[in-house]
Motif scaffolding. Structure first.
Motif, PDB file in Angstrom:
ATOM      1  N   ALA A  74       0.832  -1.210   0.000  1.00 17.97           N
ATOM      2  CA  ALA A  74       0.000   0.000   0.000  1.00 17.97           C
ATOM      3  C   ALA A  74       0.864   1.258   0.000  1.00 17.97           C
ATOM      4  CB  ALA A  74      -0.933  -0.015   1.211  1.00 17.97           C
ATOM      5  N   LEU A  75       1.940   1.265   0.798  1.00 18.16           N
ATOM      6  CA  LEU A  75       2.831   2.428   0.851  1.00 18.16           C
ATOM      7  C   LEU A  75       3.568   2.621  -0.474  1.00 18.16           C
ATOM      8  CD1 LEU A  75       4.288   2.001   4.452  1.00 18.16           C
ATOM      9  CD2 LEU A  75       2.607   3.682   3.686  1.00 18.16           C
ATOM     10  N   ASN A  76       3.982   1.514  -1.090  1.00 18.43           N
ATOM     11  CA  ASN A  76       4.640   1.611  -2.395  1.00 18.43           C
ATOM     12  C   ASN A  76       3.687   2.153  -3.461  1.00 18.43           C
ATOM     13  OD1 ASN A  76       7.105   0.700  -1.480  1.00 18.43           O
ATOM     14  ND2 ASN A  76       6.750  -1.439  -2.072  1.00 18.43           N
ATOM     15  N   ASP A  77       2.433   1.735  -3.358  1.00 14.70           N
ATOM     16  CA  ASP A  77       1.429   2.235  -4.313  1.00 14.70           C
ATOM     17  C   ASP A  77       1.319   3.759  -4.243  1.00 14.70           C
ATOM     18  OD1 ASP A  77      -0.849   1.864  -6.198  1.00 14.70           O
ATOM     19  OD2 ASP A  77      -2.012   2.620  -4.503  1.00 14.70           O
ATOM     20  N   LEU A  78       1.412   4.269  -3.026  1.00 12.36           N
ATOM     21  CA  LEU A  78       1.318   5.724  -2.841  1.00 12.36           C
ATOM     22  C   LEU A  78       2.618   6.427  -3.213  1.00 12.36           C
ATOM     23  CD1 LEU A  78      -0.630   5.879   0.538  1.00 12.36           C
ATOM     24  CD2 LEU A  78      -1.463   6.646  -1.676  1.00 12.36           C
ATOM     25  N   SER A  79       3.738   5.940  -2.695  1.00  8.72           N
ATOM     26  CA  SER A  79       5.000   6.675  -2.855  1.00  8.72           C
ATOM     27  C   SER A  79       5.646   6.474  -4.216  1.00  8.72           C
ATOM     28  CB  SER A  79       5.974   6.261  -1.757  1.00  8.72           C
ATOM     29  OG  SER A  79       6.290   4.879  -1.875  1.00  8.72           O
ATOM     30  N   LYS A  80       5.580   5.249  -4.753  1.00  8.44           N
ATOM     31  CA  LYS A  80       6.297   4.959  -5.994  1.00  8.44           C
ATOM     32  C   LYS A  80       5.434   5.076  -7.248  1.00  8.44           C
ATOM     33  CE  LYS A  80       9.688   1.941  -3.774  1.00  8.44           C
ATOM     34  NZ  LYS A  80      10.307   0.604  -3.704  1.00  8.44           N
ATOM     35  N   LYS A  81       4.126   5.119  -7.073  1.00 10.09           N
ATOM     36  CA  LYS A  81       3.239   5.236  -8.243  1.00 10.09           C
ATOM     37  C   LYS A  81       2.529   6.584  -8.260  1.00 10.09           C
ATOM     38  CE  LYS A  81       2.310   0.260  -8.690  1.00 10.09           C
ATOM     39  NZ  LYS A  81       1.246  -0.778  -8.697  1.00 10.09           N
ATOM     40  N   LYS A  82       1.615   6.758  -7.319  1.00 12.69           N
ATOM     41  CA  LYS A  82       0.764   7.952  -7.351  1.00 12.69           C
ATOM     42  C   LYS A  82       1.554   9.225  -7.075  1.00 12.69           C
ATOM     43  CE  LYS A  82      -3.433   5.447  -6.058  1.00 12.69           C
ATOM     44  NZ  LYS A  82      -4.560   5.329  -5.094  1.00 12.69           N
ATOM     45  N   LEU A  83       2.316   9.227  -5.985  1.00 11.39           N
ATOM     46  CA  LEU A  83       3.017  10.449  -5.621  1.00 11.39           C
ATOM     47  C   LEU A  83       4.130  10.769  -6.612  1.00 11.39           C
ATOM     48  CD1 LEU A  83       2.986  12.638  -3.531  1.00 11.39           C
ATOM     49  CD2 LEU A  83       4.681  11.386  -2.218  1.00 11.39           C
ATOM     50  N   LYS A  84       4.782   9.755  -7.124  1.00 12.65           N
ATOM     51  CA  LYS A  84       5.842   9.976  -8.107  1.00 12.65           C
ATOM     52  C   LYS A  84       5.282  10.635  -9.364  1.00 12.65           C
ATOM     53  CE  LYS A  84       9.514   7.543 -10.583  1.00 12.65           C
ATOM     54  NZ  LYS A  84      10.133   6.229 -10.853  1.00 12.65           N
ATOM     55  N   SER A  85       4.107  10.156  -9.774  1.00 17.94           N
ATOM     56  CA  SER A  85       3.466  10.734 -10.959  1.00 17.94           C
ATOM     57  C   SER A  85       3.092  12.193 -10.721  1.00 17.94           C
ATOM     58  CB  SER A  85       2.211   9.919 -11.313  1.00 17.94           C
ATOM     59  OG  SER A  85       1.511  10.541 -12.362  1.00 17.94           O
ATOM     60  N   VAL A  86       2.542  12.472  -9.536  1.00 17.51           N
ATOM     61  CA  VAL A  86       2.160  13.854  -9.217  1.00 17.51           C
ATOM     62  C   VAL A  86       3.388  14.747  -9.152  1.00 17.51           C
ATOM     63  CG1 VAL A  86       1.149  15.331  -7.442  1.00 17.51           C
ATOM     64  CG2 VAL A  86       0.036  13.184  -8.035  1.00 17.51           C
ATOM     65  N   GLU A  87       4.461  14.271  -8.507  1.00 17.00           N
ATOM     66  CA  GLU A  87       5.687  15.050  -8.407  1.00 17.00           C
ATOM     67  C   GLU A  87       6.284  15.327  -9.783  1.00 17.00           C
ATOM     68  OE1 GLU A  87       7.288  16.473  -6.036  1.00 17.00           O
ATOM     69  OE2 GLU A  87       6.105  15.877  -4.319  1.00 17.00           O
ATOM     70  N   GLN A  88       6.187  14.330 -10.663  1.00 17.56           N
ATOM     71  CA  GLN A  88       6.706  14.511 -12.020  1.00 17.56           C
ATOM     72  C   GLN A  88       5.926  15.599 -12.760  1.00 17.56           C
ATOM     73  OE1 GLN A  88       6.823  10.904 -14.292  1.00 17.56           O
ATOM     74  NE2 GLN A  88       7.726  11.868 -16.087  1.00 17.56           N
ATOM     75  N   GLU A  89       4.599  15.562 -12.621  1.00 12.69           N
ATOM     76  CA  GLU A  89       3.777  16.596 -13.257  1.00 12.69           C
ATOM     77  C   GLU A  89       4.063  17.970 -12.674  1.00 12.69           C
ATOM     78  OE1 GLU A  89      -0.389  15.943 -14.431  1.00 12.69           O
ATOM     79  OE2 GLU A  89      -0.211  14.000 -13.439  1.00 12.69           O
ATOM     80  N   LEU A  90       4.230  18.033 -11.360  1.00 11.38           N
ATOM     81  CA  LEU A  90       4.544  19.311 -10.725  1.00 11.38           C
ATOM     82  C   LEU A  90       5.893  19.841 -11.188  1.00 11.38           C
ATOM     83  CD1 LEU A  90       3.312  18.729  -7.056  1.00 11.38           C
ATOM     84  CD2 LEU A  90       2.508  20.498  -8.629  1.00 11.38           C
ATOM     85  N   GLY A  91       6.832  18.907 -11.414  1.00 10.07           N
ATOM     86  CA  GLY A  91       8.147  19.335 -11.881  1.00 10.07           C
ATOM     87  C   GLY A  91       8.118  19.875 -13.299  1.00 10.07           C
ATOM     88  N   GLU A  92       7.214  19.323 -14.119  1.00 10.81           N
ATOM     89  CA  GLU A  92       7.144  19.743 -15.517  1.00 10.81           C
ATOM     90  C   GLU A  92       6.228  20.934 -15.728  1.00 10.81           C
ATOM     91  OE1 GLU A  92       5.817  16.309 -17.526  1.00 10.81           O
ATOM     92  OE2 GLU A  92       7.713  15.198 -17.346  1.00 10.81           O
ATOM     93  N   LEU A  93       5.315  21.180 -14.788  1.00 11.03           N
ATOM     94  CA  LEU A  93       4.267  22.176 -14.994  1.00 11.03           C
ATOM     95  C   LEU A  93       4.642  23.504 -14.325  1.00 11.03           C
ATOM     96  CD1 LEU A  93       1.517  22.017 -16.427  1.00 11.03           C
ATOM     97  CD2 LEU A  93       0.465  21.710 -14.199  1.00 11.03           C
ATOM     98  N   ASP A  94       4.528  24.596 -15.122  1.00 11.22           N
ATOM     99  CA  ASP A  94       4.663  25.952 -14.595  1.00 11.22           C
ATOM    100  C   ASP A  94       3.719  26.846 -15.370  1.00 11.22           C
ATOM    101  OD1 ASP A  94       5.848  26.372 -17.046  1.00 11.22           O
ATOM    102  OD2 ASP A  94       7.887  26.261 -16.256  1.00 11.22           O
ATOM    103  N   SER A  95       3.726  28.145 -15.063  1.00 10.56           N
ATOM    104  CA  SER A  95       2.772  29.064 -15.706  1.00 10.56           C
ATOM    105  C   SER A  95       2.983  29.138 -17.215  1.00 10.56           C
ATOM    106  CB  SER A  95       2.907  30.462 -15.089  1.00 10.56           C
ATOM    107  OG  SER A  95       4.246  30.931 -15.222  1.00 10.56           O
ATOM    108  N   ASP A  96       4.244  29.089 -17.678  1.00  8.89           N
ATOM    109  CA  ASP A  96       4.508  29.131 -19.124  1.00  8.89           C
ATOM    110  C   ASP A  96       4.003  27.870 -19.809  1.00  8.89           C
ATOM    111  OD1 ASP A  96       5.722  31.588 -18.853  1.00  8.89           O
ATOM    112  OD2 ASP A  96       7.745  30.740 -18.612  1.00  8.89           O
TER     113      ASP A  96
END
Length: 434
Positions: A74-96
């Motif tokens: 369950a923890l891997n599902d959150l940290s290595k799948k869901k949260l990693k995907s969100v962090e990746q999107e946050l890293g790629e996304l900005d106002s421009d």
């Protein structure tokens, strides 16, 4: 196990399951403690962990391992799948980047609208250029041009008819024919011909008189249009007069055979003649008032209104199809515009949505971690409780009431996995060997 299933299903059943297992274990170990105590086992000099306590430890350690395996998934599902995907999107996304995505969405919207507009115009053209509609339109435009010429020539747009409706005029002519039939039939019966031939001879006169009256009234009304019509009327009048005269003779002869006096026959003859002429004149006047003064105007008038009525039907069909297409077109435009607006709104709120999603994932991670840590402590507490329960029961039933040397040592804790973690960011936890 996925985190959602862990939060919804697993947690609600695990505590009750472990509690039931612990209750059974306490009951079982109490019996075992009593049995071993009566036998003074383990021996007082034993300084090693007994097989019973080894077995107890193994059972509770198995529960810890099962919890670890499920919690880790369950923890891997959150940290290595869901949260990693969100962090990746946050890293790629900005106002421009969001502005670029909005511009791309707008370009896609404009392309869809252009395609929709082109298809709409093509569909409308197909509707308006259908052969059925175009043929009707050409016929109507042709007769309309002719109608405009005729109305300008005659300086009017309505028929010059006094007897309406036309079916009343037809009934009048039919009545004239019926009025003639009975007497004519009686006259021709005197010829002693077959019934069919008698009906035919009587019927000829019945049909002839209304027909001649119809023709006479029409040519009389339209006499100004053609110079020959007055002469045609005179010829028709003379023809009817001749037919009426000879018909009157036939009727007189028929009355003579019936024994009517000679003096009365003369009067009857001219009476029959006069009646025939009067019926003809009635039919002629009816025809005169039932027809227009111009054959040309009446013909074009009827054809124009007939074509106009037909064309209006075609026009309504086309209008209904255009209306349906317009409704479909407007609905599609609204759908495309709404999808674009929703997408723009979603993009503008995406940063905040991702941050909210990240916070939610972190919260769920810490919930699961706290639960697993708590359950590890509870299992460890259950383990020690069973050990002490075994020893207390064992001591109670020993004959010597002496405690084995091995019991003097502290009961070691079970090997835990989650207890070493504190509540931190899931990214930090994910770096560890969970």
């Amino acid at each position: 196990m996925e985190a959602d299933n862990f939060l919804i299903e697993y947690q609600s059943t695990l505590e009750s399951k472990l509690a039931e297992n612990h209750r059974q274990q306490l009951h079982k170990i109490k019996e075992k403690g009593e049995e071993d105590g009566k036998r003074n086992l383990p021996a007082v000099d034993d300084d090693f962990t007994t097989p019973v306590e080894h077995e107890i430890r193994s059972k509770y350690q198995a529960e810890v391992e099962a919890l670890y395996q499920t919690g880790q998934q369950a923890l891997n599902d959150l940290s290595k799948k869901k949260l990693k995907s969100v962090e990746q999107e946050l890293g790629e996304l900005d106002s421009d980047k969001i502005e670029v995505l909005i511009n791309e969405a707008e370009s896609a919207k404009n392309k869809q609208l252009n395609e929709l507009n082109t298809n709409h115009l093509d569909t409308v053209k197909d509707i308006e250029n259908s052969p059925h509609y175009q043929d009707g339109k050409k016929r109507f435009e042709k007769i309309k041009a002719r109608w405009e010429q005729i109305t300008e020539k005659h300086n009017r747009q309505e028929l010059n008819i006094q007897l309406r409706p036309y079916w009343a005029y037809i009934l009048l002519l039919f009545g004239i024919g019926i009025a003639e039939f009975p007497l004519n039939n009686q006259v021709f019966i005197s010829f002693r011909e077959t019934p069919l031939l008698t009906l035919i001879m009587a019927g000829v006169l019945v049909i002839t008189l209304p027909f001649l009256a119809h023709a006479a009234g029409k040519v009389l009304k339209q006499a100004k249009e053609r110079s020959i019509y007055p002469f045609v009327f005179i010829a028709l009048f003379l023809t009817v007069g001749t037919i009426s005269y000879f018909t009157a003779l036939l009727r007189t002869n028929y009355l003579s055979e019936l024994g009517v006096q000679e003096s009365q026959l003369f009067l009857d003859q001219w009476t029959f003649f006069t009646i025939g002429v009067i019926l003809f004149m009635v039919g002629t006047m009816a025809s005169f008032f039932a027809h227009d003064s111009s054959h040309e105007f009446a013909t074009v008038y009827k054809k124009y209104h007939r074509e106009e009525e037909q064309f209006l039907k075609f026009q309504k069909e086309v209008s209904d199809k255009r209306s349906t297409e317009k409704e479909h077109y407007d609905a599609e435009r609204k759908r495309i515009q709404k999808e674009f607006s929703d997408k723009v709104e979603s993009l503008k709120n995406k940063l905040q949505a991702l941050k909210t999603q990240k916070t939610e994932i972190e919260g769920n991670y810490n919930k699961i971690l706290a639960f697993c840590q708590g359950m590890e402590r509870k299992i460890n507490s259950h383990y020690k409780e069973v050990i002490f329960n075994y020893r207390d029961t064992n001591l109670t039933f020993r004959n010597n009431h002496k405690q084995p040397k091995s019991w003097g040592e502290i009961v070691p804790d079970l090997q835990g996995h989650f207890s070493k973690f504190s509540e931190r960011s899931p990214i930090e936890i994910g770096k560890e060997d969970v």
